[in-house]
Design a protein around this motif. Structure first.
Motif, PDB file in Angstrom:
ATOM      1  N   GLY A 198       1.050  -1.202   0.118  1.00 56.13           N
ATOM      2  CA  GLY A 198       0.107   0.018   0.119  1.00 56.13           C
ATOM      3  C   GLY A 198       0.898   1.284   0.042  1.00 56.13           C
ATOM      4  N   ASP A 199       0.040   2.303  -0.164  1.00 49.92           N
ATOM      5  CA  ASP A 199       0.915   3.656  -0.063  1.00 49.92           C
ATOM      6  C   ASP A 199       1.794   3.757  -1.331  1.00 49.92           C
ATOM      7  OD1 ASP A 199      -0.433   4.105   2.205  1.00 49.92           O
ATOM      8  OD2 ASP A 199       1.050   3.117   3.350  1.00 49.92           O
ATOM      9  N   GLU A 200       1.507   3.261  -2.453  1.00 44.92           N
ATOM     10  CA  GLU A 200       2.532   3.340  -3.562  1.00 44.92           C
ATOM     11  C   GLU A 200       2.321   4.540  -4.517  1.00 44.92           C
ATOM     12  OE1 GLU A 200       0.298   0.684  -3.204  1.00 44.92           O
ATOM     13  OE2 GLU A 200       1.573  -0.905  -2.693  1.00 44.92           O
TER      14      GLU A 200
ATOM     15  N   SER B   1     -12.254   3.485   4.083  1.00 47.55           N
ATOM     16  CA  SER B   1     -11.669   4.824   4.374  1.00 47.55           C
ATOM     17  C   SER B   1     -10.435   4.466   4.989  1.00 47.55           C
ATOM     18  CB  SER B   1     -12.595   5.722   5.145  1.00 47.55           C
ATOM     19  OG  SER B   1     -13.034   5.029   6.319  1.00 47.55           O
ATOM     20  N   ASN B   2      -9.867   3.233   5.013  1.00 51.73           N
ATOM     21  CA  ASN B   2      -8.655   3.007   5.633  1.00 51.73           C
ATOM     22  C   ASN B   2      -7.722   3.390   4.523  1.00 51.73           C
ATOM     23  OD1 ASN B   2      -9.548   0.929   3.859  1.00 51.73           O
ATOM     24  ND2 ASN B   2      -8.639  -0.571   4.759  1.00 51.73           N
ATOM     25  N   ALA B   3      -8.046   3.794   3.325  1.00 51.90           N
ATOM     26  CA  ALA B   3      -7.132   4.242   2.221  1.00 51.90           C
ATOM     27  C   ALA B   3      -7.238   5.653   2.195  1.00 51.90           C
ATOM     28  CB  ALA B   3      -7.587   3.803   0.581  1.00 51.90           C
TER      29      ALA B   3
ATOM     30  N   ILE C 157      -2.520  -6.126  14.891  1.00 51.08           N
ATOM     31  CA  ILE C 157      -2.189  -5.766  13.381  1.00 51.08           C
ATOM     32  C   ILE C 157      -1.768  -4.640  13.020  1.00 51.08           C
ATOM     33  CG2 ILE C 157      -3.465  -5.885  11.114  1.00 51.08           C
ATOM     34  CD1 ILE C 157      -5.350  -8.145  12.423  1.00 51.08           C
ATOM     35  N   GLY C 158      -2.086  -3.481  13.855  1.00 49.50           N
ATOM     36  CA  GLY C 158      -1.826  -2.104  13.697  1.00 49.50           C
ATOM     37  C   GLY C 158      -2.982  -1.758  12.422  1.00 49.50           C
ATOM     38  N   THR C 159      -3.924  -2.211  12.644  1.00 46.41           N
ATOM     39  CA  THR C 159      -5.124  -1.711  11.840  1.00 46.41           C
ATOM     40  C   THR C 159      -5.271   0.146  11.758  1.00 46.41           C
ATOM     41  OG1 THR C 159      -7.066  -1.571  13.322  1.00 46.41           O
ATOM     42  CG2 THR C 159      -6.356  -3.536  12.240  1.00 46.41           C
ATOM     43  N   THR C 160      -6.062   0.484  10.799  1.00 43.80           N
ATOM     44  CA  THR C 160      -6.133   1.986  10.853  1.00 43.80           C
ATOM     45  C   THR C 160      -7.284   2.388  11.620  1.00 43.80           C
ATOM     46  OG1 THR C 160      -7.936   1.653   9.066  1.00 43.80           O
ATOM     47  CG2 THR C 160      -5.418   2.232   8.506  1.00 43.80           C
ATOM     48  N   CYS C 161      -7.896   1.214  12.523  1.00 48.25           N
ATOM     49  CA  CYS C 161      -9.228   1.521  13.402  1.00 48.25           C
ATOM     50  C   CYS C 161     -10.198   2.334  12.584  1.00 48.25           C
ATOM     51  CB  CYS C 161      -8.643   2.484  14.632  1.00 48.25           C
ATOM     52  SG  CYS C 161      -7.540   1.482  15.820  1.00 48.25           S
TER      53      CYS C 161
ATOM     54  N   VAL D 150      -2.744  -8.287   7.312  1.00 51.38           N
ATOM     55  CA  VAL D 150      -3.417  -7.826   6.206  1.00 51.38           C
ATOM     56  C   VAL D 150      -4.692  -6.840   6.546  1.00 51.38           C
ATOM     57  CG1 VAL D 150      -2.640  -9.794   4.821  1.00 51.38           C
ATOM     58  CG2 VAL D 150      -4.766  -9.864   5.914  1.00 51.38           C
ATOM     59  N   THR D 151      -5.276  -6.517   5.416  1.00 47.44           N
ATOM     60  CA  THR D 151      -6.503  -5.775   5.322  1.00 47.44           C
ATOM     61  C   THR D 151      -7.641  -6.859   5.233  1.00 47.44           C
ATOM     62  OG1 THR D 151      -7.868  -3.981   4.969  1.00 47.44           O
ATOM     63  CG2 THR D 151      -6.708  -4.886   2.974  1.00 47.44           C
ATOM     64  N   SER D 152      -8.932  -6.437   5.208  1.00 45.76           N
ATOM     65  CA  SER D 152      -9.992  -7.704   5.290  1.00 45.76           C
ATOM     66  C   SER D 152     -10.601  -7.540   3.816  1.00 45.76           C
ATOM     67  CB  SER D 152     -10.806  -7.359   6.318  1.00 45.76           C
ATOM     68  OG  SER D 152     -10.448  -7.431   7.621  1.00 45.76           O
TER      69      SER D 152
ATOM     70  N   ARG E 169       6.037   0.059   4.652  1.00 44.48           N
ATOM     71  CA  ARG E 169       4.825  -0.828   5.321  1.00 44.48           C
ATOM     72  C   ARG E 169       4.395  -0.083   6.375  1.00 44.48           C
ATOM     73  NH1 ARG E 169       3.945  -7.326   6.476  1.00 44.48           N
ATOM     74  NH2 ARG E 169       1.808  -6.819   7.074  1.00 44.48           N
ATOM     75  N   VAL E 170       2.929   0.084   6.573  1.00 47.05           N
ATOM     76  CA  VAL E 170       2.428   0.583   7.919  1.00 47.05           C
ATOM     77  C   VAL E 170       1.806  -0.660   8.847  1.00 47.05           C
ATOM     78  CG1 VAL E 170       1.179   2.387   8.684  1.00 47.05           C
ATOM     79  CG2 VAL E 170       1.635   2.543   6.424  1.00 47.05           C
ATOM     80  N   GLY E 171       2.033  -0.386  10.012  1.00 45.25           N
ATOM     81  CA  GLY E 171       1.525  -1.390  10.815  1.00 45.25           C
ATOM     82  C   GLY E 171       2.399  -2.706  11.103  1.00 45.25           C
TER      83      GLY E 171
ATOM     84  N   GLY F 270      -1.363   9.395   9.739  1.00 48.21           N
ATOM     85  CA  GLY F 270      -0.531  10.165  10.219  1.00 48.21           C
ATOM     86  C   GLY F 270       0.795   9.289  10.854  1.00 48.21           C
ATOM     87  N   ARG F 271       0.571   8.020  10.835  1.00 42.67           N
ATOM     88  CA  ARG F 271       1.884   7.281  11.349  1.00 42.67           C
ATOM     89  C   ARG F 271       3.089   7.057  10.519  1.00 42.67           C
ATOM     90  NH1 ARG F 271      -1.148   1.321  12.189  1.00 42.67           N
ATOM     91  NH2 ARG F 271      -2.079   1.870  10.517  1.00 42.67           N
ATOM     92  N   PRO F 272       4.017   7.137  11.147  1.00 44.59           N
ATOM     93  CA  PRO F 272       5.294   7.006  10.381  1.00 44.59           C
ATOM     94  C   PRO F 272       5.454   5.597   9.771  1.00 44.59           C
ATOM     95  CG  PRO F 272       6.034   7.345  12.664  1.00 44.59           C
ATOM     96  CD  PRO F 272       4.473   7.246  12.554  1.00 44.59           C
TER      97      PRO F 272
HETATM   98  P1  IMP Z   1      -7.002  -2.296   8.260  1.00 40.07           P
HETATM   99  O1  IMP Z   1      -7.322  -2.250   7.082  1.00 40.07           O
HETATM  100  O2  IMP Z   1      -7.536  -0.930   8.755  1.00 40.07           O
HETATM  101  O3  IMP Z   1      -7.855  -3.197   8.784  1.00 40.07           O
HETATM  102  O4  IMP Z   1      -5.621  -2.525   8.634  1.00 40.07           O
HETATM  103  C1  IMP Z   1      -4.980  -3.592   8.499  1.00 40.07           C
HETATM  104  C2  IMP Z   1      -3.605  -3.542   7.802  1.00 40.07           C
HETATM  105  O5  IMP Z   1      -3.449  -2.960   6.573  1.00 40.07           O
HETATM  106  C3  IMP Z   1      -2.854  -2.657   8.775  1.00 40.07           C
HETATM  107  O6  IMP Z   1      -1.327  -3.016   8.904  1.00 40.07           O
HETATM  108  C4  IMP Z   1      -2.770  -1.114   8.304  1.00 40.07           C
HETATM  109  O7  IMP Z   1      -1.631  -0.382   8.536  1.00 40.07           O
HETATM  110  C5  IMP Z   1      -2.836  -1.668   6.632  1.00 40.07           C
HETATM  111  N1  IMP Z   1      -3.401  -0.690   5.800  1.00 40.07           N
HETATM  112  C6  IMP Z   1      -4.649  -0.456   5.551  1.00 40.07           C
HETATM  113  N2  IMP Z   1      -4.829   0.325   4.639  1.00 40.07           N
HETATM  114  C7  IMP Z   1      -3.856   0.796   4.239  1.00 40.07           C
HETATM  115  C8  IMP Z   1      -3.388   1.713   3.182  1.00 40.07           C
HETATM  116  O8  IMP Z   1      -4.252   2.419   2.542  1.00 40.07           O
HETATM  117  N3  IMP Z   1      -1.971   1.893   3.210  1.00 40.07           N
HETATM  118  C9  IMP Z   1      -0.962   0.962   3.723  1.00 40.07           C
HETATM  119  N4  IMP Z   1      -1.402   0.225   4.828  1.00 40.07           N
HETATM  120  C10 IMP Z   1      -2.763   0.163   5.018  1.00 40.07           C
END
Ligand code: IMP
Length: 462
Positions: free
Chosen positions: A31-33, A56-58, A144-148, A256-258, A290-292, A320-322
């Protein structure tokens, strides 16, 4: 080509799948490419941009003419008046985020008259966001470090066949019924398992009715719109969210994401068959982030990582996470080419690598017993143990943000891009040297005026 063939029929009368200028843009890493920028560039030559998954995690950033827009749900084609923008069935929509995004776009003078939201898309509810945060807390060190943003719980309800869809939100009485039913379970779950309060029916109802009022005119059955566009030979760009290695099935599970960010997700998420897509562009940074949580073999938790983070402004658009930063991983890119059927790469943020004496690309992994593997492992526990085997290349000192053609690139940068092509077997068709639309150039015969059509030709070896 005869008109019957153009219309998708052989003269025999059978349906024929013709060459459709449909392109999937997929994240080739975690992600974040900078997919937002790539989609925005392709959108100049598109009739439709379709966001096919995630929620809206994106965070897709688009910059032009002194403006910067951070989009979470609205497709990145929204700034092109000729483009129909679709939030398709595979997306989980948080109406609060979508309404806010629509209002801020309108405040900037952006017309959203060409935006449609699938009636099949699932709705992210306040209890999904709450559960996301509580589940993360409960995981403790295995977070997992999700975006909540409630993404996992919303997709879980969808798979368990108890989700709420945009169609429900559109109809007030129906929404009341499904909301009451959902709250019966969620309030017990929140109270008994997490000792937490669930928002009341009245509270959610009032808030979501306000969102529904804004969104009602946009909600429709988008599947036929997308089908008609691809079948009619329109230029359609499918906008992926997140990245291949965050895919629920093909990513680094469980980190991973879902959803299904891979190119196949474009079919499932929009309701068209795989025969309608022929070009797949993998967007890859010139390095890796990579985030999370989760394994990241080429991570550089040192000065190199810091250099990449600061030059690449590697802080999350949504949280905003590094971001964790490291060298480019060709094992990841080859896997991404395999899983997505990539026909081209778009390489972004190449400018970030300027100023280094040497640069490295991981070409294989070494397992603890010394075995060298070139295939990406299916098990995250194995990936954790993989040591990168690097190719070292000379770097380049020149800043390249002003470069607008392949020939202007310093030799080191050209060698670097060509090494990626050699290690992956996929042409790098687009190179991005900065966040602006103009900081882009195309290769392999791709026309900057008609990139969607020429990407299709490239996919067919033309
Ligand atoms: P979730 O999608 O919020 O459930 O997060 C699951 C994992 O996917 C975590 O490691 C997040 O950091 C990662 N993630 C979700 N959306 C993005 C994105 O848009 N860019 C990068 N990482 C993401």
């Amino acid at each position: 080509m005869t008109s019957a063939q153009r219309n998708g029929k052989e003269e025999s009368g059978f349906r024929r799948v013709s060459l459709m200028p449909a392109v999937v843009v997929v994240g080739a890493q975690w992600g974040d490419e900078a997919k937002g920028k790539v989609v925005d560039c392709l959108a100049q030559d598109a009739d439709m941009v379709v966001r096919y998954g995630g929620g809206s995690n994106a965070g897709h950033t688009v910059r032009f003419d002194g403006h910067e827009f951070k989009l979470h749900l609205v497709p990145s084609g929204i700034f092109r008046p000729q483009v129909t923008n679709i939030i398709a069935s595979g997306v989980v929509v948080d109406p609060q985020v979508l309404v806010e995004e629509i209002r801020s776009l309108q405040a900037e003078g952006v017309d959203i008259g060409n935006l449609r939201v699938s009636a099949r898309a699932h709705v992210v509810m306040p209890y999904h966001r709450l559960l996301d945060a509580l589940e993360e807390k409960q995981r403790g060190s295995a977070q997992i470090g999700t975006t909540c943003r409630g993404i996992g719980p919303a997709y879980a309800d969808k798979a368990a066949r108890k989700g709420i869809r945009m169609e429900d939100l559109r109809q007030p009485e129906r929404f009341a019924t499904v909301l009451r039913r959902a709250l019966e379970e969620k309030s017990r779950l929140l109270h008994n398992v997490y000792d937490a309060e669930c928002p009341t029916f009245e509270h959610i109802w009032r808030e979501y009715e306000e969102y529904a009022e804004v969104l009602r005119p946009l909600i429709t059955d988008t599947d036929p719109l997308v089908y008609t566009a691809v079948k009619g030979g329109q230029r359609v760009v499918f906008e992926g969210a997140q990245g291949t290695l965050l895919d629920l099935d093909h990513g680094t599970y469980p980190y991973v994401t879902s959803s299904h960010p891979v190119a196949g997700g474009a079919c499932v998420g929009t309701g068209i068959g795989p025969t309608h897509i022929d070009a797949v562009v993998g967007v890859a940074k010139a390095y890796t982030t990579r985030v999370g949580s989760g394994a990241f073999p080429t991570e550089q938790p040192n000065d190199i990582g810091n250099y990449l983070r600061e030059r690449g402004r590697e802080y999350g658009t949504t949280t905003g996470r590094p971001r964790r930063c490291g060298w480019l991983d060709a094992v990841v890119l080859r896997y991404s080419a395999q899983v997505n059927g990539l026909t081209a790469f778009a390489m972004t943020l190449l400018d970030v690598l300027s100023g280094m004496d040497t640069v490295q690309i991981c070409r294989a992994y070494r397992l603890p017993d010394g075995e060298i593997i070139e295939q990406f492992p299916s098990d995250s526990a194995v990936l954790e143990q993989c040591e990168p085997v690097y190719e070292q290349l000379p770097g380049w000192k020149e800043e390249i943000a002003e470069v607008r053609s392949w020939d202007e690139l310093p030799e080191g940068a050209r060698n670097y891009v060509q090494k990626v092509e050699e290690l992956t077997g996929v042409p790098v068709a687009m190179v991005s040297v900065g966040p602006l639309r103009t900081q882009t150039f195309w290769r392999h015969g791709i026309s900057s005026d008609a990139p969607v059509q020429s990407l299709q030709r490239l996919a067919h070896g033309g």
